[in-house]
Write a protein that holds these residues in place. Structure first.
Motif, PDB file in Angstrom:
ATOM      1  N   LEU A  34       0.846  -1.269  -0.018  1.00  0.00           N
ATOM      2  CA  LEU A  34      -0.060  -0.015  -0.058  1.00  0.00           C
ATOM      3  C   LEU A  34       0.962   1.276  -0.035  1.00  0.00           C
ATOM      4  O   LEU A  34       1.666   1.228   0.909  1.00  0.00           O
ATOM      5  N   VAL A  35       0.653   2.106  -0.914  1.00  0.00           N
ATOM      6  CA  VAL A  35       1.521   3.362  -1.190  1.00  0.00           C
ATOM      7  C   VAL A  35       0.450   4.611  -1.273  1.00  0.00           C
ATOM      8  O   VAL A  35      -0.445   4.556  -1.799  1.00  0.00           O
ATOM      9  N   SER A  36       1.112   5.704  -0.664  1.00  0.00           N
ATOM     10  CA  SER A  36       0.074   6.890  -0.726  1.00  0.00           C
ATOM     11  C   SER A  36       0.832   8.143  -0.498  1.00  0.00           C
ATOM     12  O   SER A  36       1.998   7.877  -0.056  1.00  0.00           O
ATOM     13  N   ASP A  37       0.448   9.245  -0.755  1.00  0.00           N
ATOM     14  CA  ASP A  37       0.844  10.760  -0.257  1.00  0.00           C
ATOM     15  C   ASP A  37       0.042  11.141   0.778  1.00  0.00           C
ATOM     16  O   ASP A  37       0.165  12.383   1.055  1.00  0.00           O
ATOM     17  N   ILE A  38      -1.108  10.446   1.391  1.00  0.00           N
ATOM     18  CA  ILE A  38      -1.729  10.857   2.532  1.00  0.00           C
ATOM     19  C   ILE A  38      -0.911  11.105   3.612  1.00  0.00           C
ATOM     20  O   ILE A  38      -0.246  10.198   4.136  1.00  0.00           O
ATOM     21  N   GLU A  39      -0.783  12.291   4.358  1.00  0.00           N
ATOM     22  CA  GLU A  39      -0.223  12.507   5.557  1.00  0.00           C
ATOM     23  C   GLU A  39      -0.753  11.212   6.565  1.00  0.00           C
ATOM     24  O   GLU A  39      -1.689  11.146   6.880  1.00  0.00           O
ATOM     25  N   GLY A  40       0.327  10.846   7.115  1.00  0.00           N
ATOM     26  CA  GLY A  40       0.190   9.867   8.244  1.00  0.00           C
ATOM     27  C   GLY A  40      -0.280   8.483   7.712  1.00  0.00           C
ATOM     28  O   GLY A  40      -0.456   7.689   8.360  1.00  0.00           O
ATOM     29  N   PHE A  41      -0.182   8.483   6.276  1.00  0.00           N
ATOM     30  CA  PHE A  41      -0.386   7.023   5.930  1.00  0.00           C
ATOM     31  C   PHE A  41       0.479   5.731   6.509  1.00  0.00           C
ATOM     32  O   PHE A  41      -0.103   4.452   6.907  1.00  0.00           O
TER      33      PHE A  41
ATOM     34  N   GLY B 174      -0.122   1.793   6.306  1.00  0.00           N
ATOM     35  CA  GLY B 174       0.319   1.609   4.837  1.00  0.00           C
ATOM     36  C   GLY B 174       1.941   1.243   4.872  1.00  0.00           C
ATOM     37  O   GLY B 174       2.544   1.214   5.701  1.00  0.00           O
ATOM     38  N   THR B 175       2.118   0.868   3.799  1.00  0.00           N
ATOM     39  CA  THR B 175       3.688   0.516   3.426  1.00  0.00           C
ATOM     40  C   THR B 175       4.690   1.466   3.166  1.00  0.00           C
ATOM     41  O   THR B 175       5.974   1.560   3.673  1.00  0.00           O
ATOM     42  N   PHE B 176       4.264   2.432   2.228  1.00  0.00           N
ATOM     43  CA  PHE B 176       5.016   3.443   1.742  1.00  0.00           C
ATOM     44  C   PHE B 176       4.349   4.679   1.757  1.00  0.00           C
ATOM     45  O   PHE B 176       3.165   4.599   1.472  1.00  0.00           O
ATOM     46  N   GLU B 177       5.032   5.599   2.237  1.00  0.00           N
ATOM     47  CA  GLU B 177       4.022   7.181   2.148  1.00  0.00           C
ATOM     48  C   GLU B 177       5.221   8.142   1.679  1.00  0.00           C
ATOM     49  O   GLU B 177       6.368   8.382   2.141  1.00  0.00           O
ATOM     50  N   PHE B 178       4.703   8.682   0.325  1.00  0.00           N
ATOM     51  CA  PHE B 178       5.446   9.962   0.029  1.00  0.00           C
ATOM     52  C   PHE B 178       5.300  11.100   0.839  1.00  0.00           C
ATOM     53  O   PHE B 178       4.359  11.454   1.451  1.00  0.00           O
ATOM     54  N   LYS B 179       6.519  11.828   0.831  1.00  0.00           N
ATOM     55  CA  LYS B 179       6.581  12.930   1.886  1.00  0.00           C
ATOM     56  C   LYS B 179       7.197  13.945   1.100  1.00  0.00           C
ATOM     57  O   LYS B 179       7.945  13.803   0.290  1.00  0.00           O
ATOM     58  N   ASP B 180       6.749  15.355   1.445  1.00  0.00           N
ATOM     59  CA  ASP B 180       7.422  16.450   0.886  1.00  0.00           C
ATOM     60  C   ASP B 180       8.268  17.223   2.032  1.00  0.00           C
ATOM     61  O   ASP B 180       7.814  17.567   2.986  1.00  0.00           O
ATOM     62  N   GLN B 181       9.677  17.062   1.792  1.00  0.00           N
ATOM     63  CA  GLN B 181      10.446  17.453   2.748  1.00  0.00           C
ATOM     64  C   GLN B 181      11.080  18.822   2.230  1.00  0.00           C
ATOM     65  O   GLN B 181      12.122  18.794   1.324  1.00  0.00           O
ATOM     66  N   GLY B 182      10.485  19.929   2.427  1.00  0.00           N
ATOM     67  CA  GLY B 182      11.209  21.095   2.041  1.00  0.00           C
ATOM     68  C   GLY B 182      11.237  21.315   0.363  1.00  0.00           C
ATOM     69  O   GLY B 182      12.281  21.686  -0.043  1.00  0.00           O
TER      70      GLY B 182
ATOM     71  N   ARG C 127      11.471  18.851  -1.719  1.00  0.00           N
ATOM     72  CA  ARG C 127      11.922  17.533  -2.056  1.00  0.00           C
ATOM     73  C   ARG C 127      11.066  16.173  -1.816  1.00  0.00           C
ATOM     74  O   ARG C 127      10.634  16.189  -0.816  1.00  0.00           O
ATOM     75  N   LEU C 128      11.002  15.386  -2.998  1.00  0.00           N
ATOM     76  CA  LEU C 128      10.143  14.153  -2.613  1.00  0.00           C
ATOM     77  C   LEU C 128      10.983  13.334  -1.943  1.00  0.00           C
ATOM     78  O   LEU C 128      12.180  12.920  -2.074  1.00  0.00           O
ATOM     79  N   SER C 129      10.562  12.583  -0.723  1.00  0.00           N
ATOM     80  CA  SER C 129      11.161  11.473  -0.219  1.00  0.00           C
ATOM     81  C   SER C 129      10.006  10.597   0.097  1.00  0.00           C
ATOM     82  O   SER C 129       9.053  10.724  -0.067  1.00  0.00           O
ATOM     83  N   PHE C 130      10.319   9.658   1.218  1.00  0.00           N
ATOM     84  CA  PHE C 130       9.246   8.666   1.459  1.00  0.00           C
ATOM     85  C   PHE C 130       9.834   7.922   2.863  1.00  0.00           C
ATOM     86  O   PHE C 130      10.725   7.967   3.230  1.00  0.00           O
ATOM     87  N   ILE C 131       8.666   7.186   3.364  1.00  0.00           N
ATOM     88  CA  ILE C 131       8.631   6.645   4.611  1.00  0.00           C
ATOM     89  C   ILE C 131       8.657   5.257   4.158  1.00  0.00           C
ATOM     90  O   ILE C 131       7.408   4.953   3.567  1.00  0.00           O
ATOM     91  N   ILE C 132       9.128   4.097   4.874  1.00  0.00           N
ATOM     92  CA  ILE C 132       8.802   2.982   4.672  1.00  0.00           C
ATOM     93  C   ILE C 132       8.482   2.218   5.998  1.00  0.00           C
ATOM     94  O   ILE C 132       9.363   2.255   7.108  1.00  0.00           O
ATOM     95  N   ASN C 133       7.404   1.580   5.907  1.00  0.00           N
ATOM     96  CA  ASN C 133       6.994   0.421   7.216  1.00  0.00           C
ATOM     97  C   ASN C 133       7.451  -0.564   6.893  1.00  0.00           C
ATOM     98  O   ASN C 133       6.660  -1.482   6.750  1.00  0.00           O
ATOM     99  N   ASN C 134       8.684  -1.047   7.256  1.00  0.00           N
ATOM    100  CA  ASN C 134       9.330  -2.154   7.137  1.00  0.00           C
ATOM    101  C   ASN C 134       8.660  -3.264   7.901  1.00  0.00           C
ATOM    102  O   ASN C 134       8.675  -4.324   7.697  1.00  0.00           O
ATOM    103  N   SER C 135       8.458  -2.803   9.411  1.00  0.00           N
ATOM    104  CA  SER C 135       7.750  -3.981  10.179  1.00  0.00           C
ATOM    105  C   SER C 135       6.484  -4.408   9.485  1.00  0.00           C
ATOM    106  O   SER C 135       6.170  -5.685   9.736  1.00  0.00           O
ATOM    107  N   LYS C 136       5.673  -3.303   9.083  1.00  0.00           N
ATOM    108  CA  LYS C 136       4.392  -3.985   8.598  1.00  0.00           C
ATOM    109  C   LYS C 136       4.697  -4.713   7.427  1.00  0.00           C
ATOM    110  O   LYS C 136       4.256  -5.978   7.032  1.00  0.00           O
ATOM    111  N   ALA C 137       5.624  -4.449   6.417  1.00  0.00           N
ATOM    112  CA  ALA C 137       5.990  -5.263   5.025  1.00  0.00           C
ATOM    113  C   ALA C 137       6.543  -6.733   5.453  1.00  0.00           C
ATOM    114  O   ALA C 137       6.105  -7.748   4.990  1.00  0.00           O
ATOM    115  N   LYS C 138       7.162  -6.877   6.624  1.00  0.00           N
ATOM    116  CA  LYS C 138       7.780  -8.153   7.127  1.00  0.00           C
ATOM    117  C   LYS C 138       6.732  -8.894   7.620  1.00  0.00           C
ATOM    118  O   LYS C 138       6.450 -10.208   7.154  1.00  0.00           O
TER     119      LYS C 138
END
Length: 180
Positions: free
Chosen positions: A134-141, A146-154, A156-167
């Motif tokens: 599951l991937v989204s750019d919804i804040e707090g996803f 969710g598995t991946f979340e796109f973030k706007d860092q100043g 710049r596009l970055s992302f957060i991975i929920n690796n424990s969820k993925a496992k």
């Protein structure tokens, strides 16, 4: 009256200030071409994320890699030609299922559009125990499951991975991607 002239003058000055700021581009807005560029970049990330994930054998047995977009499609032309690509030797198929359908279980990766923000908890509950990424750019996803979340860092596009969820889903995310 002097009071009326003062109020008229203040109103005029406020309107002049507002008009000046508006003409200078304040408040800053995301132009259509900036949005298009942002979603072209996110589309490229989706395919590249998939290349760094190993799915369980049951998901790998599927004959294609199905990427699903749930909700209003923010990608526009950014996904044009994606079905000519391959992920893990499987042809990419692009689908747009409804958030309430069982068809989501046939997806390998689901991008959840911001239009579906109220559906996140239900989608995570429905797909949380499957190997669907599951991937989204919804804040707090990611915090919502969710598995991946796109973030706007100043800007710049970055992302957060929920690796424990993925496992827990039986997914293995490459350390190369985790290090990013």
């Amino acid at each position: 009256s002097p009071m009326m002239q003062l109020l008229t003058r203040r109103c005029f000055l406020w309107l002049l200030l507002f008009w000046s700021l508006w003409m200078a581009g304040w408040p800053p807005t995301l132009r259509a071409e900036d949005m298009a560029q942002e979603y072209h970049l996110k589309a490229a990330f989706l395919v590249n994320f998939a290349k760094f994930i190993t799915w369980p054998a049951s998901a790998q047995a599927m004959d294609s890699f199905t990427l699903c977009i749930v909700g209003s499609d923010p990608f526009g032309t950014a996904l044009a030609g994606i079905e000519a690509k391959e992920v893990g030797g499987k042809r990419v198929r692009l689908r747009y299922p409804a958030a309430t359908t069982d068809e989501l279980g046939q997806c390998r990766m689901v991008f959840v559009s911001r239009s579906e923000q109220k559906q996140v908890a239900r989608l995570v509950a429905q797909l949380g125990s499957t190997s669907v990424v599951l991937v989204s750019d919804i804040e707090g996803f990611v915090e919502s499951g969710g598995t991946f979340e796109f973030k706007d860092q100043g800007g710049r596009l970055s992302f957060i991975i929920n690796n424990s969820k993925a496992k827990k889903q039986g997914l293995s995310i490459s350390s190369s991607l985790l290090n990013l």
